[in-house]
Design an enzyme around this catalytic site. Structure first.
Site, PDB file in Angstrom:
ATOM      1  N   HIS A 135       0.588  -1.040  -0.129  1.00  0.00           N
ATOM      2  CA  HIS A 135      -0.037   0.026   0.108  1.00  0.00           C
ATOM      3  C   HIS A 135       0.785   1.229  -0.114  1.00  0.00           C
ATOM      4  O   HIS A 135       2.087   1.513   0.590  1.00  0.00           O
ATOM      5  CB  HIS A 135      -0.888  -0.095   1.219  1.00  0.00           C
ATOM      6  CG  HIS A 135      -2.045  -1.023   1.170  1.00  0.00           C
ATOM      7  ND1 HIS A 135      -2.896  -0.977   0.187  1.00  0.00           N
ATOM      8  CD2 HIS A 135      -2.410  -1.901   1.974  1.00  0.00           C
ATOM      9  CE1 HIS A 135      -3.779  -2.044   0.216  1.00  0.00           C
ATOM     10  NE2 HIS A 135      -3.733  -2.380   1.335  1.00  0.00           N
ATOM     11  N   CYS A 192       0.105   1.660  -5.436  1.00  0.00           N
ATOM     12  CA  CYS A 192      -0.824   2.427  -6.163  1.00  0.00           C
ATOM     13  C   CYS A 192      -0.225   4.022  -6.315  1.00  0.00           C
ATOM     14  O   CYS A 192       0.693   4.474  -5.475  1.00  0.00           O
ATOM     15  CB  CYS A 192      -1.935   2.709  -5.319  1.00  0.00           C
ATOM     16  SG  CYS A 192      -2.998   1.363  -5.341  1.00  0.00           S
TER      17      CYS A 192
END
Length: 219
Positions: A135, A192
């Site tokens: 993440h 991301c």
């Protein structure tokens, strides 16, 4: 007027403290740590599966006698289950080490960095394409600070695999050309992007680093 300015400063201070608190909690929950002097194994004692560089090859007087890396053994990795702790990812330029877990499902990624299990990828000992994901707001929040030439290490099953970053790029989340089969040993990191985007980020930040060395850890 002075009172309003004071209130604004208090709000800014609370927001700053809240952000630092969230950052500390997310880093603690994901298990990332600072690298100590003994974490990275010295490469003086290189294992037989080390990847020969052009420099080593040129030192050989007879090119035909250059020792090639051993072919990786075929394995099923059935001993590993989703969420299992399988090793460490170390990034010296960020002074960080991250626990690596088997799988990239949401539950596993909340623990730390996840190894992407697929028919296109293999763990480091397979010496093909190894893909790790994390993440952007926990383990990989500083990934964009890495530069070409930076070293990355994976410690897996009593061996340390050293990779060297050669390129990074941004691509769409739907891009299916990132996780593919490769004939050479390459580490890919994905997260991301943009890093500060609120909500579901539309893109992915990719780092590619070929394998340059393998060292026995002698644990």
């Amino acid at each position: 007027m002075t009172r309003k300015i004071g209130m604004v400063l208090i709000v800014i201070g609370l927001l700053f403290a809240g952000w630092n608190g969230y950052k500390w909690l997310s880093e603690t929950a994901s298990g990332q740590q600072e690298i100590s002097e003994t974490d990275i194994v010295k490469t003086d004692d290189v294992s037989p599966v080390a990847v020969p560089t052009e420099e080593r090859i040129e030192e050989k007087t007879v090119p035909e006698q250059v020792e090639k890396p051993l072919e990786p053994k075929l394995r099923t990795y059935e001993e590993y289950k989703r969420g299992d702790d399988i090793g460490w990812l170390l990034i010296p330029s960020l002074d960080k080490k991250y626990p690596v877990y088997w799988g990239t499902d949401e539950d596993t990624l909340t623990q730390g960095v996840g190894y992407h299990v697929s028919k296109f990828t293999l763990p480091p000992d397979g010496q093909r394409h190894t893909v790790l994901s994390g993440h952007r707001d926990t383990v990989f929040r500083e990934l964009g600070e890495l530069k070409e030439g930076d070293s990355l290490f994976i410690q897996f099953e009593e061996k340390q695999y050293e990779y060297q970053l050669t390129k990074s790029w941004i691509t769409a989340a739907e891009d299916r050309t990132v996780i593919v089969s490769k004939d050479e040993a390459v580490l890919t990191l994905t997260t991301c992007y943009p890093f500060t985007f609120l909500g579901a980020a539309p893109d992915r930040y990719i780092i590619e680093a070929p394998l340059v060395n393998v060292t026995e850890m002698n644990l």
